[in-house]
Design a protein around this motif. Structure first.
Motif, mmCIF file in Angstrom:
data_model
loop_
_atom_site.group_PDB
_atom_site.id
_atom_site.type_symbol
_atom_site.label_atom_id
_atom_site.label_comp_id
_atom_site.label_asym_id
_atom_site.label_seq_id
_atom_site.Cartn_x
_atom_site.Cartn_y
_atom_site.Cartn_z
ATOM 1 N N LEU A 104 0.862 -1.180 0.000
ATOM 2 C CA LEU A 104 0.000 0.000 0.000
ATOM 3 C C LEU A 104 0.896 1.226 0.000
ATOM 4 C CD1 LEU A 104 -2.806 1.275 0.203
ATOM 5 C CD2 LEU A 104 -2.633 1.097 2.690
ATOM 6 N N ASP A 105 0.783 2.048 -1.031
ATOM 7 C CA ASP A 105 1.642 3.208 -1.165
ATOM 8 C C ASP A 105 1.002 4.419 -0.507
ATOM 9 O OD1 ASP A 105 4.032 4.336 -2.154
ATOM 10 O OD2 ASP A 105 2.931 5.256 -3.805
ATOM 11 N N ILE A 106 1.798 5.152 0.258
ATOM 12 C CA ILE A 106 1.347 6.378 0.903
ATOM 13 C C ILE A 106 1.920 7.547 0.109
ATOM 14 C CG2 ILE A 106 1.197 7.646 3.075
ATOM 15 C CD1 ILE A 106 2.513 5.061 4.356
ATOM 16 N N SER A 107 1.101 8.529 -0.228
ATOM 17 C CA SER A 107 1.606 9.685 -0.962
ATOM 18 C C SER A 107 1.607 10.913 -0.065
ATOM 19 C CB SER A 107 0.751 9.956 -2.208
ATOM 20 O OG SER A 107 -0.572 10.324 -1.840
ATOM 21 N N GLY A 108 2.698 11.667 -0.148
ATOM 22 C CA GLY A 108 2.813 12.888 0.627
ATOM 23 C C GLY A 108 3.610 13.915 -0.144
ATOM 24 N N ALA A 109 3.487 15.176 0.250
ATOM 25 C CA ALA A 109 4.227 16.241 -0.417
ATOM 26 C C ALA A 109 4.409 17.399 0.542
ATOM 27 C CB ALA A 109 3.489 16.710 -1.676
ATOM 28 N N GLU A 150 12.599 4.090 3.976
ATOM 29 C CA GLU A 150 13.426 2.940 3.598
ATOM 30 C C GLU A 150 13.290 1.800 4.608
ATOM 31 O OE1 GLU A 150 18.205 1.986 2.885
ATOM 32 O OE2 GLU A 150 17.543 3.980 3.504
ATOM 33 N N THR A 151 13.369 2.150 5.883
ATOM 34 C CA THR A 151 13.282 1.141 6.942
ATOM 35 C C THR A 151 11.876 0.578 7.053
ATOM 36 O OG1 THR A 151 15.004 2.348 8.144
ATOM 37 C CG2 THR A 151 13.784 0.675 9.368
ATOM 38 N N TYR A 152 10.873 1.442 6.930
ATOM 39 C CA TYR A 152 9.479 1.011 7.051
ATOM 40 C C TYR A 152 9.106 0.044 5.934
ATOM 41 C CZ TYR A 152 4.415 1.432 7.865
ATOM 42 O OH TYR A 152 3.099 1.183 8.141
ATOM 43 N N LYS A 153 9.565 0.323 4.727
ATOM 44 C CA LYS A 153 9.268 -0.570 3.613
ATOM 45 C C LYS A 153 9.902 -1.942 3.828
ATOM 46 C CE LYS A 153 9.231 -1.043 -1.381
ATOM 47 N NZ LYS A 153 9.718 -2.432 -1.371
ATOM 48 N N ALA A 154 11.127 -1.933 4.373
ATOM 49 C CA ALA A 154 11.802 -3.208 4.640
ATOM 50 C C ALA A 154 11.038 -4.026 5.678
ATOM 51 C CB ALA A 154 13.227 -2.949 5.110
ATOM 52 N N GLU A 155 10.408 -3.340 6.638
ATOM 53 C CA GLU A 155 9.687 -4.031 7.702
ATOM 54 C C GLU A 155 8.275 -4.447 7.294
ATOM 55 O OE1 GLU A 155 9.557 -2.266 11.532
ATOM 56 O OE2 GLU A 155 11.724 -1.910 11.641
ATOM 57 N N THR A 156 7.605 -3.609 6.494
ATOM 58 C CA THR A 156 6.180 -3.833 6.238
ATOM 59 C C THR A 156 5.839 -4.120 4.784
ATOM 60 O OG1 THR A 156 5.686 -1.491 5.795
ATOM 61 C CG2 THR A 156 5.673 -2.208 8.117
ATOM 62 N N GLY A 157 6.733 -3.766 3.868
ATOM 63 C CA GLY A 157 6.432 -3.887 2.444
ATOM 64 C C GLY A 157 5.679 -2.691 1.899
ATOM 65 N N ASN A 158 5.276 -1.768 2.761
ATOM 66 C CA ASN A 158 4.539 -0.575 2.335
ATOM 67 C C ASN A 158 5.494 0.610 2.196
ATOM 68 O OD1 ASN A 158 2.136 -2.011 2.374
ATOM 69 N ND2 ASN A 158 1.736 -1.497 4.518
ATOM 70 N N GLY A 159 5.294 1.406 1.157
ATOM 71 C CA GLY A 159 6.235 2.465 0.841
ATOM 72 C C GLY A 159 5.646 3.851 0.974
ATOM 73 N N LEU A 160 6.521 4.838 0.836
ATOM 74 C CA LEU A 160 6.143 6.242 0.910
ATOM 75 C C LEU A 160 6.617 6.953 -0.345
ATOM 76 C CD1 LEU A 160 5.224 8.863 2.390
ATOM 77 C CD2 LEU A 160 7.503 8.941 3.414
ATOM 78 N N ASN A 161 5.691 7.570 -1.063
ATOM 79 C CA ASN A 161 6.030 8.387 -2.228
ATOM 80 C C ASN A 161 5.903 9.840 -1.803
ATOM 81 O OD1 ASN A 161 6.366 9.590 -4.689
ATOM 82 N ND2 ASN A 161 4.594 8.647 -5.671
#
Length: 355
Positions: A31-36, A50-61
């Motif tokens: 599940l991708d999170i978008s922010g600006a 970077e760390t959160y994606k490694a732990e959960t598979g969910n990323g931040l754009n």
């Protein structure tokens, strides 16, 4: 020359893009999170992501476009969350049905490019910085600078002012500080995310200011401390409200932040510039997250709250390594309580119930 920080930014940006691409091709995987918004916190948001994606598979754009852009995008609901270093007032939050909270605290530092001058060698005070950015002091051997640095060997090098060209919370805090220490600045320029600069050249983002200062002899600019450190820029010391000369360090940022009264601040609105205290760094600031109270995409908003909750719980060490100040546990508890009370789905159920 590309700095180490910008290399890290490029890597993080590529990682964000890869995450977004993966979400398109395999939506069930993440599940991708978008922010600006603000560039001020970008180094730590990139590290957390970077760390959160490694732990959960969910990323931040996250688009590092400046606080002004982040405010505009969250008001238009084109991103999951906005990020700003200029907090919105309670009235502004109510008008756009937003919730706001501080995520981390950092310091804004003057950075210079002078031959033979190492980080912390030069001392400036608020009125002198204001005169430099007003274009009234134009050479590094000016009497006002010499008075503050009687032992320094300062050549008649022309001063090149570098400032932000985009709507910026870093600019808001910097100009807010100058307005507090210089009546001349307050009356002629004032404080805002974007101002009519009396002198200098503009650059986009903390990244742009850092690069311009690094590549321009005689330059002076202002950036979040992580950018100064990672780019190996020469920062100055400052004379604070108590008349003490201080360097930008974790303890001096903490000293300024200790004056914040978050419990009695509607919408967590706090400005931390020019705080009293012998150890206080004069240009300390919190960076804030903006989220709709009734998000259109409740799944993404819920994941954003999980991400920021995770950052509060597990991101403190990474923040400190980049010279940001994590918020105290009691403030985090207040923030999480505000999530539960304010961010809800269409049925009225809090999205933060499990955070």
């Amino acid at each position: 020359m590309i700095s180490n920080l910008l290399k890290r930014v490029a890597v993080a940006t590529a990682a964000f893009a890869a995450v977004a691409g993966a979400a398109v091709t395999s939506p069930a995987l993440a599940l991708d999170i978008s922010g600006a918004g603000a560039t001020f916190p970008y180094p730590i948001y990139a590290k957390w992501a970077e760390t959160y994606k490694a732990e959960t598979g969910n990323g931040l754009n996250y688009q590092s476009i400046g606080s002004g852009g982040g405010i505009k995008q969250i008001k238009a609901r084109t991103v999951t969350f906005g990020a700003t270093d200029k907090p919105l007032t309670g009235q502004e939050l109510d008008a756009d049905k937003l919730i706001q909270w501080p995520q981390v605290i950092g310091g804004i530092v003057p950075v210079i490019n002078l031959d033979g001058v190492k980080p912390g060698d030069l001392v400036l005070d608020g009125p002198t910085v204001a005169k430099i950015f007003l274009g009234q002091i134009t050479s590094w051997d000016d009497a006002a600078i010499k008075k503050l640095n009687p032992k320094a060997k300062l050549a008649a090098t022309p001063i090149v002012v570098v400032h932000r060209s985009d709507g910026s919370g870093t600019t808001f805090n910097f100009t807010n500080y100058l307005s507090k220490v210089s009546e001349d600045w307050k009356s002629k320029v004032g404080e805002n995310t974007a101002v009519e600069w009396p002198a200098g050249i503009g650059a986009k983002g903390n990244e742009g200011v850092a690069n311009n200062v690094a590549n321009t002899k005689g330059a002076i600019g202002y950036v979040e401390y992580a950018y100064a450190k990672q780019n190996k820029l020469t920062f100055t010391k400052l004379v604070n409200k108590d008349g003490k000369t201080v360097a930008p360090t974790t303890p001096t940022f903490q000293a300024a932040a200790s004056n914040a009264d978050w419990a009695n601040a509607p919408g967590f609105y706090q400005i931390l510039t020019d705080q009293p205290g012998a150890q206080s760094w004069p240009i300390t600031a919190a960076t804030f997250i903006l989220l709709p109270k009734a998000p259109q995409d409740t799944a993404a908003a819920g994941e954003a709250l999980k991400f920021f909750g995770w950052a509060f719980a597990k991101g403190g060490k990474a923040a400190e390594e980049l010279d940001y100040i994590p918020l105290p546990a009691n403030v985090v508890a207040m923030i999480k309580k505000s999530w539960t009370a304010n961010v809800k789905d269409a049925s009225g159920k809090p999205l933060a119930s499990n955070n």
